[in-house]
Write a protein that holds these residues in place. Structure first.
Motif, PDB file in Angstrom:
ATOM      1  N   LEU A 118      -8.303  -0.368   3.477  1.00  0.00           N
ATOM      2  CA  LEU A 118      -7.414  -1.396   2.948  1.00  0.00           C
ATOM      3  C   LEU A 118      -6.995  -2.337   4.064  1.00  0.00           C
ATOM      4  CD1 LEU A 118      -5.015   0.400   0.450  1.00  0.00           C
ATOM      5  CD2 LEU A 118      -6.842  -1.183  -0.064  1.00  0.00           C
ATOM      6  N   GLU A 119      -6.524  -3.491   3.655  1.00  0.00           N
ATOM      7  CA  GLU A 119      -6.007  -4.454   4.620  1.00  0.00           C
ATOM      8  C   GLU A 119      -4.519  -4.655   4.367  1.00  0.00           C
ATOM      9  OE1 GLU A 119      -8.300  -7.994   4.353  1.00  0.00           O
ATOM     10  OE2 GLU A 119     -10.116  -7.072   5.167  1.00  0.00           O
ATOM     11  N   THR A 120      -3.831  -5.106   5.400  1.00  0.00           N
ATOM     12  CA  THR A 120      -2.379  -5.292   5.306  1.00  0.00           C
ATOM     13  C   THR A 120      -1.975  -6.224   4.162  1.00  0.00           C
ATOM     14  OG1 THR A 120      -2.162  -4.872   7.670  1.00  0.00           O
ATOM     15  CG2 THR A 120      -0.339  -6.013   6.599  1.00  0.00           C
ATOM     16  N   PRO A 121      -2.685  -7.350   3.910  1.00  0.00           N
ATOM     17  CA  PRO A 121      -2.287  -8.213   2.783  1.00  0.00           C
ATOM     18  C   PRO A 121      -2.257  -7.481   1.441  1.00  0.00           C
ATOM     19  CG  PRO A 121      -3.768  -9.411   4.229  1.00  0.00           C
ATOM     20  CD  PRO A 121      -3.755  -7.995   4.716  1.00  0.00           C
ATOM     21  N   THR A 122      -3.133  -6.471   1.283  1.00  0.00           N
ATOM     22  CA  THR A 122      -3.114  -5.711   0.023  1.00  0.00           C
ATOM     23  C   THR A 122      -1.798  -4.969  -0.134  1.00  0.00           C
ATOM     24  OG1 THR A 122      -5.517  -5.430   0.224  1.00  0.00           O
ATOM     25  CG2 THR A 122      -4.357  -4.006  -1.337  1.00  0.00           C
ATOM     26  N   TYR A 123      -1.346  -4.332   0.934  1.00  0.00           N
ATOM     27  CA  TYR A 123      -0.046  -3.655   0.892  1.00  0.00           C
ATOM     28  C   TYR A 123       1.082  -4.657   0.661  1.00  0.00           C
ATOM     29  CZ  TYR A 123      -1.585   1.018   2.272  1.00  0.00           C
ATOM     30  OH  TYR A 123      -2.153   2.266   2.293  1.00  0.00           O
ATOM     31  N   ASN A 124       0.958  -5.841   1.247  1.00  0.00           N
ATOM     32  CA  ASN A 124       2.006  -6.845   1.074  1.00  0.00           C
ATOM     33  C   ASN A 124       2.185  -7.226  -0.395  1.00  0.00           C
ATOM     34  OD1 ASN A 124       2.398  -6.853   3.816  1.00  0.00           O
ATOM     35  ND2 ASN A 124       1.215  -8.708   4.188  1.00  0.00           N
ATOM     36  N   ILE A 125       1.048  -7.326  -1.116  1.00  0.00           N
ATOM     37  CA  ILE A 125       1.126  -7.659  -2.545  1.00  0.00           C
ATOM     38  C   ILE A 125       1.892  -6.581  -3.297  1.00  0.00           C
ATOM     39  CG2 ILE A 125      -0.261  -7.914  -4.646  1.00  0.00           C
ATOM     40  CD1 ILE A 125      -2.426  -9.208  -2.879  1.00  0.00           C
ATOM     41  N   VAL A 126       1.601  -5.328  -2.992  1.00  0.00           N
ATOM     42  CA  VAL A 126       2.280  -4.220  -3.663  1.00  0.00           C
ATOM     43  C   VAL A 126       3.760  -4.199  -3.304  1.00  0.00           C
ATOM     44  CG1 VAL A 126       2.373  -1.707  -3.877  1.00  0.00           C
ATOM     45  CG2 VAL A 126       0.157  -2.871  -3.770  1.00  0.00           C
ATOM     46  N   LEU A 127       4.061  -4.386  -2.020  1.00  0.00           N
ATOM     47  CA  LEU A 127       5.465  -4.380  -1.587  1.00  0.00           C
ATOM     48  C   LEU A 127       6.255  -5.492  -2.257  1.00  0.00           C
ATOM     49  CD1 LEU A 127       4.988  -3.698   2.245  1.00  0.00           C
ATOM     50  CD2 LEU A 127       5.886  -2.096   0.532  1.00  0.00           C
ATOM     51  N   TYR A 128       5.671  -6.676  -2.324  1.00  0.00           N
ATOM     52  CA  TYR A 128       6.366  -7.805  -2.941  1.00  0.00           C
ATOM     53  C   TYR A 128       6.586  -7.560  -4.437  1.00  0.00           C
ATOM     54  CZ  TYR A 128       7.371 -12.535  -4.544  1.00  0.00           C
ATOM     55  OH  TYR A 128       7.942 -13.634  -5.135  1.00  0.00           O
ATOM     56  N   SER A 129       5.566  -7.036  -5.128  1.00  0.00           N
ATOM     57  CA  SER A 129       5.705  -6.774  -6.567  1.00  0.00           C
ATOM     58  C   SER A 129       6.768  -5.720  -6.834  1.00  0.00           C
ATOM     59  CB  SER A 129       4.356  -6.337  -7.144  1.00  0.00           C
ATOM     60  OG  SER A 129       3.376  -7.351  -6.989  1.00  0.00           O
ATOM     61  N   LEU A 130       6.793  -4.676  -6.003  1.00  0.00           N
ATOM     62  CA  LEU A 130       7.818  -3.647  -6.160  1.00  0.00           C
ATOM     63  C   LEU A 130       9.213  -4.208  -5.917  1.00  0.00           C
ATOM     64  CD1 LEU A 130       6.047  -0.662  -4.346  1.00  0.00           C
ATOM     65  CD2 LEU A 130       6.503  -0.853  -6.802  1.00  0.00           C
ATOM     66  N   LEU A 131       9.331  -5.108  -4.943  1.00  0.00           N
ATOM     67  CA  LEU A 131      10.617  -5.728  -4.655  1.00  0.00           C
ATOM     68  C   LEU A 131      11.081  -6.581  -5.823  1.00  0.00           C
ATOM     69  CD1 LEU A 131      12.777  -6.016  -2.448  1.00  0.00           C
ATOM     70  CD2 LEU A 131      11.534  -8.017  -1.606  1.00  0.00           C
ATOM     71  N   GLN A 132      10.125  -7.330  -6.439  1.00  0.00           N
ATOM     72  CA  GLN A 132      10.472  -8.143  -7.600  1.00  0.00           C
ATOM     73  C   GLN A 132      10.907  -7.283  -8.782  1.00  0.00           C
ATOM     74  OE1 GLN A 132      10.655 -11.062  -5.695  1.00  0.00           O
ATOM     75  NE2 GLN A 132      10.314 -11.908  -7.730  1.00  0.00           N
ATOM     76  N   ALA A 133      10.351  -6.067  -8.839  1.00  0.00           N
ATOM     77  CA  ALA A 133      10.726  -5.146  -9.916  1.00  0.00           C
ATOM     78  C   ALA A 133      11.967  -4.333  -9.572  1.00  0.00           C
ATOM     79  CB  ALA A 133       9.553  -4.218 -10.223  1.00  0.00           C
ATOM     80  N   ASP A 134      12.596  -4.639  -8.424  1.00  0.00           N
ATOM     81  CA  ASP A 134      13.821  -3.960  -7.981  1.00  0.00           C
ATOM     82  C   ASP A 134      13.580  -2.472  -7.712  1.00  0.00           C
ATOM     83  OD1 ASP A 134      16.415  -3.979  -7.140  1.00  0.00           O
ATOM     84  OD2 ASP A 134      17.278  -3.681  -9.139  1.00  0.00           O
ATOM     85  N   GLU A 135      12.357  -2.157  -7.282  1.00  0.00           N
ATOM     86  CA  GLU A 135      12.003  -0.783  -6.919  1.00  0.00           C
ATOM     87  C   GLU A 135      12.127  -0.630  -5.403  1.00  0.00           C
ATOM     88  OE1 GLU A 135      11.290   1.724  -8.846  1.00  0.00           O
ATOM     89  OE2 GLU A 135      11.040   0.762 -10.801  1.00  0.00           O
ATOM     90  N   THR A 136      13.374  -0.730  -4.893  1.00  0.00           N
ATOM     91  CA  THR A 136      13.570  -0.736  -3.444  1.00  0.00           C
ATOM     92  C   THR A 136      13.209   0.600  -2.803  1.00  0.00           C
ATOM     93  OG1 THR A 136      15.906  -0.204  -3.844  1.00  0.00           O
ATOM     94  CG2 THR A 136      15.326  -2.529  -3.531  1.00  0.00           C
ATOM     95  N   ASP A 137      13.482   1.696  -3.495  1.00  0.00           N
ATOM     96  CA  ASP A 137      13.129   3.001  -2.923  1.00  0.00           C
ATOM     97  C   ASP A 137      11.620   3.129  -2.744  1.00  0.00           C
ATOM     98  OD1 ASP A 137      15.787   3.697  -2.882  1.00  0.00           O
ATOM     99  OD2 ASP A 137      15.725   4.765  -4.803  1.00  0.00           O
ATOM    100  N   MET A 138      10.875   2.651  -3.745  1.00  0.00           N
ATOM    101  CA  MET A 138       9.416   2.715  -3.647  1.00  0.00           C
ATOM    102  C   MET A 138       8.897   1.763  -2.574  1.00  0.00           C
ATOM    103  SD  MET A 138       6.777   4.268  -4.704  1.00  0.00           S
ATOM    104  CE  MET A 138       7.420   5.118  -6.141  1.00  0.00           C
ATOM    105  N   VAL A 139       9.578   0.619  -2.393  1.00  0.00           N
ATOM    106  CA  VAL A 139       9.188  -0.316  -1.325  1.00  0.00           C
ATOM    107  C   VAL A 139       9.275   0.379   0.024  1.00  0.00           C
ATOM    108  CG1 VAL A 139       9.816  -2.439  -0.119  1.00  0.00           C
ATOM    109  CG2 VAL A 139       9.850  -2.376  -2.610  1.00  0.00           C
ATOM    110  N   ILE A 140      10.374   1.050   0.262  1.00  0.00           N
ATOM    111  CA  ILE A 140      10.563   1.739   1.543  1.00  0.00           C
ATOM    112  C   ILE A 140       9.534   2.859   1.704  1.00  0.00           C
ATOM    113  CG2 ILE A 140      12.184   3.136   2.878  1.00  0.00           C
ATOM    114  CD1 ILE A 140      14.439   1.569   1.462  1.00  0.00           C
TER     115      ILE A 140
END
Length: 823
Positions: free
Chosen positions: A571-593
């Motif tokens: 995987l590449e870092t941008p792929t993780y960034n997409i997931v992190l951003y989507s989780l943040l938009q969904a207010d899933e802060t625990d999963m982001v961390i």
């Protein structure tokens, strides 16, 4: 069925004969009387059955043998190999002795059909009868094997040559076959053998070597061949055509152009044109009165011409090709040679070659995007009266059309239509791609609808990319259906675009719901199934598009499952960034961390986007200390804080109500040379408006003006509302008026001053109820028009509130006061 049997027979015959090639071809003179002929061994592993009985026909005379020869040839031409074999057995039995000459017709037919199976069968029969091979029979055998794709066996024959003369045509044909199949290894061995045997070379040898060099993409070899060729032969129109083609294919436009001008000079002098046609020489003279302009006495290409400077343009309607400006030696030559070919001369062989050579160079210009040279050559063709072909236009359009100038490509298509020329599918595809890149999707789709066959996906992919940019999934469905209709296999770019277009259902307009999520899942699965059927695995971009689509629909669990599948691969870092951003938009802060920690544990490095997402996450968990710790990590990893970083930090401070610290951070960013964007200013304005801090609002507005950051409608809303909430209504209207003017760029402001009376009557003070609709129509074309429409709506609102409209902020006391206070 017969052909399968004969293929197996070929393998047996060749395997049993090849081991005996050396002794077979080492015998002396045969019955044919050819000096230095090659005899054949009487022992052949393949037995030949002799028919004895009443049905046996002995060849008593030459007439009978000729009749059998004709029957064998007819059988071969009809594909009746079994019948030809039976007739061959009758052919060789008779009182008269046979020579290689008697087999020439049969072997020649095998070479033309071609039939490598029967030619080896005939060769085996000749060995049985101890018939010597001569140069013609050897040539036909090699020809049949080469055309049949058996270069290995043809090479064995050539290496077993001993004493047959002349043999150069055999080598030339073999080299030509190697050139057609790009078989450089066989060609290299043949050339070594020719050097060892001191066979020499002729023009046909150089032609074959030229083709081999082009297929190898070896420009230096082509230059070397040209050098040797002009040392031994005079360049004529036909040989120049081959060299021009070679240099054009390899991208050497300078040399190709020089050779083309030498060809024009030869044509202008009426040089004899020589062509081979079944052994007869034909000479044709090209009657074109073209001044050679200093190239008349050049013998070995020791000439150079100035770079072309003429240009070719279309008129406004795309109907006529006209010359705009010419200069330099070559341009003067063209100026003085505007004489069209006489009636009917466009179809002489020499003229056809000249026309094709122009097309070859223009097509090479298309590949290298050399529009200047392409225009020069098209102008010269017009001057010579040479009608551009479809191939010419195809290359010319590739050279001169470009996304911003797609109209030029459309105009050229109109020229072709007026000349009753139907464009190649590749020409239509090229112009369509340019239209798509300019977001002219109607034109692009119309052109692709005219394509009858297509073996490349790029025009459809460009149109799909335009559909993605313009958010037109309905059109994208038609485009993909058109690809299926043409039986065009999608490539990876196609699937990446399909995931981007059809992955998300509601975003960015609405949040995902149960129905849209089911629809999204079905779409993604359908695209993935089609992708797997065509043998494709997910690429990095396609995986990212799927994750982005799932995140936009709020399908967190499905997104995490796709991420887990992807983690089994690199995987590449941008792929993780997409997931992190989507989780943040969904207010899933625990999963982001959690995902961030897993990412770091797996050794994937964080980039600035990762850190900014995590700092923004700290805003949701209200932890300024964690945000500062992330900034520290960011700096240790070699990344400097960005505008987005400061904005996220200020949001955290503002959420805590710490406006003072936020302003200090704001000032610190300015001191460090950070050019804060409009979002940063609006972030502070929003919180200041909510807290009712007019002084902070005025300070930020003055700072924006000083830093030349234009406000937007959001800025106007915060400032206007802040004054209204505190009871300063007159100041609120004046501030709205001034900020509306500041939204415009300088050019629009100047135009505004000239048209203020017209704007007041037609938009600002007009009592027509449709006025707002007319204003909204203004922002359809560009971002500047959007700002103008918003400004006019604000000014109309100010007018409706009874205020006098200010058309210059110099007339505003509010603007002067802020400038004096915070300037």
């Amino acid at each position: 069925m017969y052909r399968a049997v004969w293929v197996s027979r070929l393998r047996f015959i060749v395997s049993s004969s090849s081991s005996k090639l050396t002794p077979i071809l080492s015998r002396g003179r045969g019955r044919s009387g050819i000096d230095n002929g090659v005899g054949c061994s009487c022992s052949c592993s393949r037995s030949v059955t002799t028919f004895i009985g009443n049905d046996f026909i002995r060849c008593q005379d030459e007439a009978t043998r000729k009749m059998l020869e004709v029957q064998i040839i007819n059988a071969l031409r009809s594909g009746e190999s079994h019948e030809a074999s039976a007739l061959l057995l009758k052919f060789i039995h008779g009182k008269d002795s046979l020579s290689a000459y008697d087999f020439h017709g049969i072997l020649e037919c095998c070479g033309r059909v071609p039939d490598p199976v029967f030619v080896m069968e005939t060769y085996s029969v000749m060995c049985k009868k101890e018939i010597s091979l001569d140069s013609r029979s050897l040539f036909f055998i090699v020809q049949a094997l080469c055309k049949g794709g058996h270069l290995d066996k043809a090479s064995e024959f050539i290496h077993a040559l001993s004493g047959i003369s002349p043999i150069l045509p055999v080598y030339n044909h073999f080299l030509g076959a190697c050139a057609k199949t790009s078989s450089w290894n066989y060609a290299s061995k043949c050339l070594e053998l020719m050097d060892q045997r001191r066979v020499g070379k002729d023009e046909l040898t150089y032609i074959a070597l030229l083709k081999l060099a082009v297929f190898q993409r070896n420009l230096s070899s082509v230059n070397e061949i040209l050098k040797h060729y002009v040392d031994h032969y005079s360049l004529n129109i036909r040989s120049l055509k081959r060299f021009i083609w070679s240099f054009s294919r390899l991208g050497d436009l300078k040399t190709a152009y020089e050779l083309l001008q030498h060809m024009v000079a030869l044509a202008s002098r009426g040089e004899p044109f020589v062509e081979f046609n079944r052994g007869k020489l034909h000479s044709t003279r090209l009657d074109i009165p073209i001044p050679s302009s200093g190239q008349r006495g050049l013998e070995k290409i020791a000439f150079r011409v100035n770079d072309p400077t003429a240009s070719l343009m279309l008129d406004a309607h795309g109907k006529n090709i006209v010359e705009c400006k010419s200069s330099g030696e070559q341009s003067n030559e063209i100026e003085s040679s505007k004489v069209a070919l006489a009636e009917g001369h466009n179809k002489t062989p020499a003229t056809s070659i000249l026309r094709w050579s122009f097309s070859d160079v223009i097509y090479a210009c298309g590949k290298s995007k050399n529009s200047k040279l392409a225009e020069q050559l098209m102008l010269q063709m017009q001057s010579l009266g040479l009608q551009p072909s479809l191939h010419t236009y195809d290359g010319f359009i590739r050279a001169v059309a470009f996304p911003e100038g797609y109209e030029y490509g459309m105009a050229l298509l109109e020229v072709m239509q007026q000349q009753n020329l139907k464009p190649y599918d590749s020409t239509l595809a090229t112009v369509s791609a340019y239209c798509s890149r300019a977001l002219q999707v109607d034109l692009a789709e119309h052109l692709l609808d005219q394509v009858s066959e297509c073996s490349y996906t790029y025009p459809f992919n460009h149109l799909l990319a335009a559909c993605d940019s313009l958010d037109q999934p309905e059109r994208a469905i038609r485009v993909f259906a058109r690809m299926k209709q043409l039986k065009l296999r999608p490539d990876m770019w196609t699937y990446e675009l399909l995931f981007s277009i059809f992955g998300n259902v509601n975003a960015p307009y609405e949040e995902g719901n149960m129905l849209s999520q089911v629809d999204c899942s079905k779409r993604i699965n359908a695209i993935e199934m089609d992708m797997l059927r065509n043998g494709f695995q997910h690429s990095t971009l396609s995986r990212q598009n799927v994750l982005r689509a799932l995140g936009a629909e709020g399908m967190v669990n499905e997104m995490l499952r796709h991420l887990q599948k992807a983690e089994n691969m690199y995987l590449e870092t941008p792929t993780y960034n997409i997931v992190l951003y989507s989780l943040l938009q969904a207010d899933e802060t625990d999963m982001v961390i959690k995902i961030f920690k897993r990412m770091k544990a797996c050794g994937y490095p964080a980039d600035p986007a990762t850190y900014n997402i995590m700092i923004d996450c700290c805003r949701f968990i209200q932890s300024y200390e964690s945000a500062c710790a992330l900034v520290s990590m960011m700096i240790r990893d070699g990344f400097s804080p960005e505008v987005r970083t400061y904005t996220s930090l200020m949001k955290i401070l503002l959420n805590d109500g710490n406006i003072k610290e936020a302003l200090n951070l704001f000032d610190q960013a300015s001191l460090e040379g950070m050019h804060l964007d409009l979002l940063s200013y609006n972030t502070i304005l929003r919180k200041s408006f909510e807290k009712g801090h007019i002084e902070v609002v005025e300070y930020i507005v003055a700072l924006m003006h000083r830093e030349k950051v234009n406000p937007d409608p959001t800025t106007c809303h915060f400032v206007f509302s802040c004054y209204v909430e505190n009871g300063y209504h007159t100041t609120a209207i004046e501030a709205l008026n001034v900020l509306s003017l500041r939204m415009l760029n300088e050019e629009t402001k100047e135009s505004l001053q000239e048209k203020k009376k017209e704007l007041e009557e037609n938009f600002v003070m007009c009592e027509d109820p449709e006025t707002e609709i007319k204003i909204i129509e203004l922002f359809r074309n560009s971002q500047d028009d959007l700002a103008l429409a918003a400004a006019l709506l604000n000014l109309r609102w100010c007018s409706m509130l009874g205020a006098r409209i200010i058309w210059s902020e110099d007339q505003s006391s509010w603007a002067r006061e802020l400038s004096n206070k915070y300037g």
